[in-house]
Write a protein that holds these residues in place. Structure first.
Motif: not given
Length: 342
Positions: A7, A29, A31, A65, A70, A85
Protein backbone atom coordinates in the motif's frame (compact mmCIF):
# COMPACT_ATOMS: atom_id res chain seq x y z
CA UNK A 1 7.94 1.09 15.44
CA UNK A 2 6.57 -1.07 12.64
CA UNK A 3 6.63 -0.32 8.94
CA UNK A 4 4.21 -2.05 6.60
CA UNK A 5 5.47 -3.03 3.16
CA UNK A 6 2.61 -2.66 0.72
CA UNK A 7 0.00 0.00 0.00
CA UNK A 8 1.14 3.61 0.51
CA UNK A 9 3.70 2.78 3.20
CA UNK A 10 5.74 0.62 0.85
CA UNK A 11 7.36 3.49 -1.02
CA UNK A 12 8.52 5.16 2.20
CA UNK A 13 9.73 1.99 3.88
CA UNK A 14 11.58 0.61 0.88
CA UNK A 15 13.30 3.96 0.30
CA UNK A 16 15.05 3.61 3.66
CA UNK A 17 18.70 2.47 3.62
CA UNK A 18 19.37 -1.15 4.51
CA UNK A 19 21.01 -0.18 7.81
CA UNK A 20 17.78 1.55 8.88
CA UNK A 21 15.65 -1.41 7.85
CA UNK A 22 17.77 -3.77 9.91
CA UNK A 23 16.95 -1.80 13.03
CA UNK A 24 13.20 -1.97 12.42
CA UNK A 25 10.54 -4.65 12.45
CA UNK A 26 9.10 -5.50 9.04
CA UNK A 27 5.51 -6.50 8.45
CA UNK A 28 4.76 -8.04 5.06
CA UNK A 29 1.35 -8.42 3.44
CA UNK A 30 0.57 -11.91 2.13
CA UNK A 31 -2.56 -12.74 0.12
CA UNK A 32 -4.11 -15.70 -1.64
CA UNK A 33 -7.46 -17.07 -2.82
CA UNK A 34 -7.58 -20.16 -0.62
CA UNK A 35 -10.45 -20.72 1.81
CA UNK A 36 -9.72 -20.65 5.52
CA UNK A 37 -8.13 -23.90 6.63
CA UNK A 38 -6.97 -24.94 3.15
CA UNK A 39 -4.47 -27.76 3.48
CA UNK A 40 -1.76 -25.99 1.47
CA UNK A 41 -1.89 -22.98 3.77
CA UNK A 42 -1.63 -25.34 6.73
CA UNK A 43 1.17 -27.43 5.23
CA UNK A 44 3.23 -24.78 3.43
CA UNK A 45 2.42 -21.09 3.85
CA UNK A 46 1.87 -20.81 7.60
CA UNK A 47 4.87 -22.98 8.56
CA UNK A 48 7.03 -20.87 6.23
CA UNK A 49 5.81 -17.58 7.75
CA UNK A 50 6.34 -18.91 11.26
CA UNK A 51 9.82 -20.12 10.36
CA UNK A 52 10.85 -16.76 8.87
CA UNK A 53 9.61 -14.95 11.98
CA UNK A 54 11.54 -17.37 14.16
CA UNK A 55 14.73 -17.12 12.09
CA UNK A 56 14.61 -13.30 12.30
CA UNK A 57 13.90 -13.33 16.07
CA UNK A 58 10.54 -11.69 15.48
CA UNK A 59 11.98 -9.03 13.17
CA UNK A 60 9.74 -10.10 10.26
CA UNK A 61 6.02 -10.70 10.72
CA UNK A 62 3.19 -11.23 8.25
CA UNK A 63 -0.38 -10.03 7.82
CA UNK A 64 -2.24 -12.73 5.92
CA UNK A 65 -5.31 -12.15 3.75
CA UNK A 66 -6.95 -15.46 2.64
CA UNK A 67 -10.05 -16.28 0.66
CA UNK A 68 -9.76 -13.59 -2.04
CA UNK A 69 -10.02 -10.78 0.53
CA UNK A 70 -7.72 -8.56 -1.51
CA UNK A 71 -8.28 -10.01 -4.97
CA UNK A 72 -9.16 -13.05 -7.03
CA UNK A 73 -6.62 -15.70 -7.97
CA UNK A 74 -6.20 -14.27 -11.47
CA UNK A 75 -5.41 -10.84 -10.00
CA UNK A 76 -2.62 -11.92 -7.67
CA UNK A 77 0.23 -11.35 -10.13
CA UNK A 78 -0.88 -7.78 -10.81
CA UNK A 79 -1.49 -7.05 -7.12
CA UNK A 80 1.96 -8.37 -6.21
CA UNK A 81 3.69 -6.52 -9.02
CA UNK A 82 2.02 -3.24 -8.05
CA UNK A 83 2.87 -3.57 -4.36
CA UNK A 84 -0.68 -3.87 -3.09
CA UNK A 85 0.60 -7.06 -1.49
CA UNK A 86 4.22 -8.00 -0.90
CA UNK A 87 3.81 -11.76 -1.31
CA UNK A 88 1.04 -13.28 -3.41
CA UNK A 89 -0.20 -16.72 -4.41
CA UNK A 90 0.61 -16.59 -8.11
CA UNK A 91 -0.51 -19.75 -9.87
CA UNK A 92 0.96 -19.82 -13.39
CA UNK A 93 -2.23 -21.39 -14.77
CA UNK A 94 -4.26 -18.34 -13.80
CA UNK A 95 -1.85 -16.02 -15.62
CA UNK A 96 -0.87 -18.31 -18.47
CA UNK A 97 -0.46 -15.36 -20.84
CA UNK A 98 2.31 -14.06 -18.56
CA UNK A 99 3.80 -17.39 -17.43
CA UNK A 100 3.10 -19.96 -20.17
CA UNK A 101 6.34 -21.93 -19.78
CA UNK A 102 5.60 -22.86 -16.17
CA UNK A 103 2.92 -25.20 -17.44
CA UNK A 104 5.74 -27.59 -18.24
CA UNK A 105 5.11 -28.96 -14.73
CA UNK A 106 1.42 -29.45 -15.45
CA UNK A 107 1.59 -31.73 -18.47
CA UNK A 108 0.01 -35.20 -18.25
CA UNK A 109 1.99 -38.30 -17.39
CA UNK A 110 5.18 -36.53 -16.31
CA UNK A 111 5.37 -37.71 -12.69
CA UNK A 112 3.48 -39.78 -10.13
CA UNK A 113 3.93 -37.86 -6.86
CA UNK A 114 3.89 -34.28 -5.63
CA UNK A 115 7.53 -34.41 -4.60
CA UNK A 116 8.73 -35.59 -8.00
CA UNK A 117 7.07 -32.63 -9.71
CA UNK A 118 7.81 -30.13 -6.95
CA UNK A 119 11.55 -30.69 -6.66
CA UNK A 120 12.04 -30.46 -10.43
CA UNK A 121 9.90 -27.31 -10.74
CA UNK A 122 11.64 -25.72 -7.73
CA UNK A 123 15.01 -26.08 -9.43
CA UNK A 124 13.96 -24.78 -12.84
CA UNK A 125 11.95 -21.88 -11.41
CA UNK A 126 14.54 -20.73 -8.89
CA UNK A 127 17.74 -21.24 -10.87
CA UNK A 128 16.92 -22.44 -14.37
CA UNK A 129 15.16 -21.31 -17.51
CA UNK A 130 11.87 -20.40 -15.81
CA UNK A 131 13.64 -18.15 -13.31
CA UNK A 132 15.09 -16.17 -16.21
CA UNK A 133 12.23 -16.35 -18.70
CA UNK A 134 9.15 -16.06 -16.46
CA UNK A 135 9.85 -14.89 -12.94
CA UNK A 136 12.44 -12.19 -13.66
CA UNK A 137 10.46 -10.53 -16.51
CA UNK A 138 7.36 -10.43 -14.29
CA UNK A 139 9.39 -8.77 -11.52
CA UNK A 140 8.65 -11.45 -8.94
CA UNK A 141 10.80 -14.00 -7.12
CA UNK A 142 9.57 -17.48 -6.24
CA UNK A 143 9.57 -18.14 -2.50
CA UNK A 144 7.87 -21.53 -2.22
CA UNK A 145 5.93 -23.90 -4.42
CA UNK A 146 4.18 -27.25 -4.46
CA UNK A 147 3.29 -29.12 -7.63
CA UNK A 148 0.20 -31.12 -6.79
CA UNK A 149 -0.15 -34.89 -7.26
CA UNK A 150 -1.57 -35.90 -10.64
CA UNK A 151 -5.08 -34.62 -11.31
CA UNK A 152 -7.96 -37.05 -11.74
CA UNK A 153 -11.34 -36.86 -13.42
CA UNK A 154 -14.18 -36.36 -10.92
CA UNK A 155 -17.75 -36.82 -12.13
CA UNK A 156 -21.19 -36.25 -10.68
CA UNK A 157 -23.19 -38.97 -12.43
CA UNK A 158 -21.50 -41.73 -14.42
CA UNK A 159 -17.99 -43.04 -13.86
CA UNK A 160 -15.30 -43.05 -16.52
CA UNK A 161 -14.23 -46.50 -17.66
CA UNK A 162 -13.26 -45.92 -21.28
CA UNK A 163 -12.20 -43.26 -23.76
CA UNK A 164 -15.77 -43.28 -25.03
CA UNK A 165 -16.98 -42.23 -21.58
CA UNK A 166 -14.82 -39.10 -21.82
CA UNK A 167 -16.34 -37.96 -25.09
CA UNK A 168 -18.27 -34.72 -24.69
CA UNK A 169 -17.84 -34.51 -20.89
CA UNK A 170 -17.67 -30.88 -19.78
CA UNK A 171 -14.91 -30.80 -17.17
CA UNK A 172 -13.37 -27.94 -15.25
CA UNK A 173 -9.73 -27.18 -16.04
CA UNK A 174 -7.20 -24.52 -15.12
CA UNK A 175 -6.62 -23.85 -18.83
CA UNK A 176 -3.52 -24.22 -20.97
CA UNK A 177 -1.99 -27.69 -20.74
CA UNK A 178 -5.09 -29.16 -19.09
CA UNK A 179 -7.21 -27.97 -22.00
CA UNK A 180 -4.91 -29.82 -24.40
CA UNK A 181 -5.14 -32.91 -22.20
CA UNK A 182 -8.94 -33.04 -22.27
CA UNK A 183 -9.17 -32.30 -25.98
CA UNK A 184 -6.83 -35.22 -26.66
CA UNK A 185 -9.47 -37.41 -24.97
CA UNK A 186 -12.41 -35.73 -26.76
CA UNK A 187 -13.70 -34.07 -23.58
CA UNK A 188 -14.71 -30.41 -23.34
CA UNK A 189 -12.54 -28.17 -21.13
CA UNK A 190 -14.29 -25.50 -19.06
CA UNK A 191 -11.67 -23.09 -17.79
CA UNK A 192 -12.17 -21.59 -14.33
CA UNK A 193 -10.44 -20.89 -11.03
CA UNK A 194 -10.96 -23.39 -8.22
CA UNK A 195 -13.11 -21.08 -6.02
CA UNK A 196 -15.70 -20.88 -8.81
CA UNK A 197 -15.99 -24.62 -9.39
CA UNK A 198 -18.57 -25.42 -6.70
CA UNK A 199 -21.21 -23.05 -8.05
CA UNK A 200 -20.80 -24.21 -11.64
CA UNK A 201 -20.88 -27.87 -10.70
CA UNK A 202 -23.91 -27.47 -8.44
CA UNK A 203 -25.81 -25.72 -11.24
CA UNK A 204 -25.14 -28.60 -13.59
CA UNK A 205 -23.24 -26.52 -16.14
CA UNK A 206 -20.38 -29.02 -15.90
CA UNK A 207 -20.30 -32.81 -15.78
CA UNK A 208 -17.29 -32.90 -13.51
CA UNK A 209 -13.80 -31.65 -12.88
CA UNK A 210 -10.13 -32.14 -13.41
CA UNK A 211 -9.09 -31.59 -9.81
CA UNK A 212 -6.49 -32.60 -7.22
CA UNK A 213 -7.53 -34.99 -4.48
CA UNK A 214 -7.21 -32.85 -1.35
CA UNK A 215 -8.69 -29.72 -2.92
CA UNK A 216 -11.94 -31.60 -3.55
CA UNK A 217 -12.49 -31.48 0.19
CA UNK A 218 -11.12 -27.96 0.70
CA UNK A 219 -13.63 -26.49 -1.75
CA UNK A 220 -16.58 -28.62 -0.59
CA UNK A 221 -16.78 -30.48 -3.89
CA UNK A 222 -16.94 -33.81 -2.09
CA UNK A 223 -20.60 -32.97 -1.48
CA UNK A 224 -21.25 -33.04 -5.24
CA UNK A 225 -18.98 -35.56 -6.97
CA UNK A 226 -19.61 -39.32 -6.89
CA UNK A 227 -16.78 -40.88 -8.91
CA UNK A 228 -13.03 -40.44 -9.38
CA UNK A 229 -10.61 -42.08 -11.79
CA UNK A 230 -7.42 -43.88 -10.75
CA UNK A 231 -4.37 -44.97 -12.71
CA UNK A 232 -3.72 -42.11 -15.17
CA UNK A 233 -2.03 -38.74 -14.67
CA UNK A 234 -4.18 -36.04 -16.25
CA UNK A 235 -1.65 -33.31 -15.50
CA UNK A 236 -1.10 -31.19 -12.43
CA UNK A 237 -1.14 -27.66 -11.00
CA UNK A 238 1.48 -25.38 -9.47
CA UNK A 239 0.75 -23.61 -6.19
CA UNK A 240 3.39 -20.89 -5.85
CA UNK A 241 3.94 -17.92 -3.57
CA UNK A 242 6.17 -15.15 -4.90
CA UNK A 243 7.47 -11.85 -3.60
CA UNK A 244 7.58 -8.51 -5.42
CA UNK A 245 11.15 -8.27 -6.75
CA UNK A 246 11.54 -4.66 -5.65
CA UNK A 247 10.47 -5.58 -2.12
CA UNK A 248 12.96 -8.45 -2.14
CA UNK A 249 15.81 -6.28 -3.41
CA UNK A 250 15.37 -3.79 -0.55
CA UNK A 251 15.25 -6.39 2.22
CA UNK A 252 18.24 -6.64 4.55
CA UNK A 253 20.63 -9.45 3.67
CA UNK A 254 19.94 -11.31 6.90
CA UNK A 255 16.21 -11.30 6.12
CA UNK A 256 16.83 -12.61 2.61
CA UNK A 257 18.99 -15.35 4.07
CA UNK A 258 16.28 -16.28 6.58
CA UNK A 259 13.62 -16.43 3.85
CA UNK A 260 15.80 -18.52 1.54
CA UNK A 261 16.60 -20.98 4.31
CA UNK A 262 12.93 -21.24 5.28
CA UNK A 263 12.02 -21.83 1.62
CA UNK A 264 14.64 -24.54 1.17
CA UNK A 265 13.39 -26.24 4.33
CA UNK A 266 9.66 -26.14 3.59
CA UNK A 267 9.73 -27.24 -0.06
CA UNK A 268 10.61 -30.94 0.37
CA UNK A 269 8.61 -31.18 3.59
CA UNK A 270 5.45 -29.63 2.11
CA UNK A 271 5.37 -31.90 -0.94
CA UNK A 272 5.98 -34.97 1.22
CA UNK A 273 3.15 -33.88 3.51
CA UNK A 274 0.87 -33.35 0.50
CA UNK A 275 1.61 -36.89 -0.71
CA UNK A 276 0.84 -38.29 2.76
CA UNK A 277 -2.31 -36.20 3.09
CA UNK A 278 -3.68 -37.83 -0.04
CA UNK A 279 -3.81 -41.23 1.63
CA UNK A 280 -5.92 -39.88 4.50
CA UNK A 281 -8.18 -37.92 2.15
CA UNK A 282 -8.81 -40.94 -0.05
CA UNK A 283 -10.07 -42.94 2.93
CA UNK A 284 -12.26 -40.02 4.03
CA UNK A 285 -13.84 -39.69 0.60
CA UNK A 286 -14.45 -43.41 0.31
CA UNK A 287 -16.18 -43.30 3.69
CA UNK A 288 -18.42 -40.58 2.26
CA UNK A 289 -19.48 -42.86 -0.58
CA UNK A 290 -17.30 -41.53 -3.39
CA UNK A 291 -16.08 -44.39 -5.55
CA UNK A 292 -12.50 -44.49 -6.79
CA UNK A 293 -12.58 -46.42 -10.03
CA UNK A 294 -9.28 -47.86 -11.30
CA UNK A 295 -9.28 -47.60 -15.07
CA UNK A 296 -9.13 -50.96 -16.87
CA UNK A 297 -5.68 -51.83 -18.20
CA UNK A 298 -6.78 -51.40 -21.81
CA UNK A 299 -8.29 -47.97 -21.12
CA UNK A 300 -5.24 -46.84 -19.17
CA UNK A 301 -2.92 -47.88 -22.00
CA UNK A 302 -5.13 -46.19 -24.61
CA UNK A 303 -5.34 -42.95 -22.62
CA UNK A 304 -1.60 -42.84 -21.98
CA UNK A 305 -0.99 -43.35 -25.69
CA UNK A 306 -3.31 -40.47 -26.63
CA UNK A 307 -1.73 -38.21 -24.01
CA UNK A 308 1.83 -38.86 -25.21
CA UNK A 309 1.53 -36.15 -27.82
CA UNK A 310 0.25 -33.42 -25.49
CA UNK A 311 3.71 -32.36 -24.30
CA UNK A 312 5.02 -31.94 -27.84
CA UNK A 313 1.85 -30.16 -28.97
CA UNK A 314 2.20 -27.79 -26.01
CA UNK A 315 5.88 -27.13 -26.71
CA UNK A 316 5.44 -26.67 -30.46
CA UNK A 317 2.62 -24.20 -29.99
CA UNK A 318 4.67 -22.01 -27.65
CA UNK A 319 7.85 -22.38 -29.70
CA UNK A 320 5.99 -20.93 -32.67
CA UNK A 321 5.24 -17.85 -30.55
CA UNK A 322 8.90 -17.32 -29.75
CA UNK A 323 8.78 -18.98 -26.32
CA UNK A 324 11.45 -21.49 -25.26
CA UNK A 325 9.02 -24.26 -24.47
CA UNK A 326 11.01 -27.14 -25.95
CA UNK A 327 14.04 -26.02 -23.95
CA UNK A 328 11.93 -25.80 -20.80
CA UNK A 329 10.49 -29.28 -21.43
CA UNK A 330 13.95 -30.75 -21.94
CA UNK A 331 15.28 -29.13 -18.75
CA UNK A 332 12.26 -30.19 -16.69
CA UNK A 333 12.36 -33.78 -17.94
CA UNK A 334 16.08 -33.90 -17.20
CA UNK A 335 15.47 -32.72 -13.63
CA UNK A 336 12.75 -35.35 -13.19
CA UNK A 337 15.11 -38.04 -14.41
CA UNK A 338 17.79 -36.79 -12.03
CA UNK A 339 15.42 -36.71 -9.07
CA UNK A 340 14.53 -33.01 -9.02
CA UNK A 341 16.53 -30.39 -7.15
CA UNK A 342 19.88 -31.74 -6.04
Amino acid sequence: MKKTLGWAAAAFTLALPVSTLQAQALELKVADSFPAGHYLVRLMLKPWMDDVTKRTNGGVTFTYYPNQQIGKAADMLRLTQSGVVDIGYIAPSYVSDKMPLSEVAQLPGAFATSCQGTLAYWKIAREGLLAKQEYAPNKIKLLMAVVLPPYQVWTVKSKVESIKDMQGLKLRTTGGAQDLTLRALNAVPVRMAAPDAYESLSRGTMDGLLFPLDSVVSYGLDKLVKHATEGVSFGSFIVAYSINQSVWDKLPEDVKKAMDEASEAITPKACADVDKEGEVTTKHLKDQGISFDPLPDATRAEMKDKLKGVSQEWASGLDSRGKQASAALKEFEGLLAAGGAK
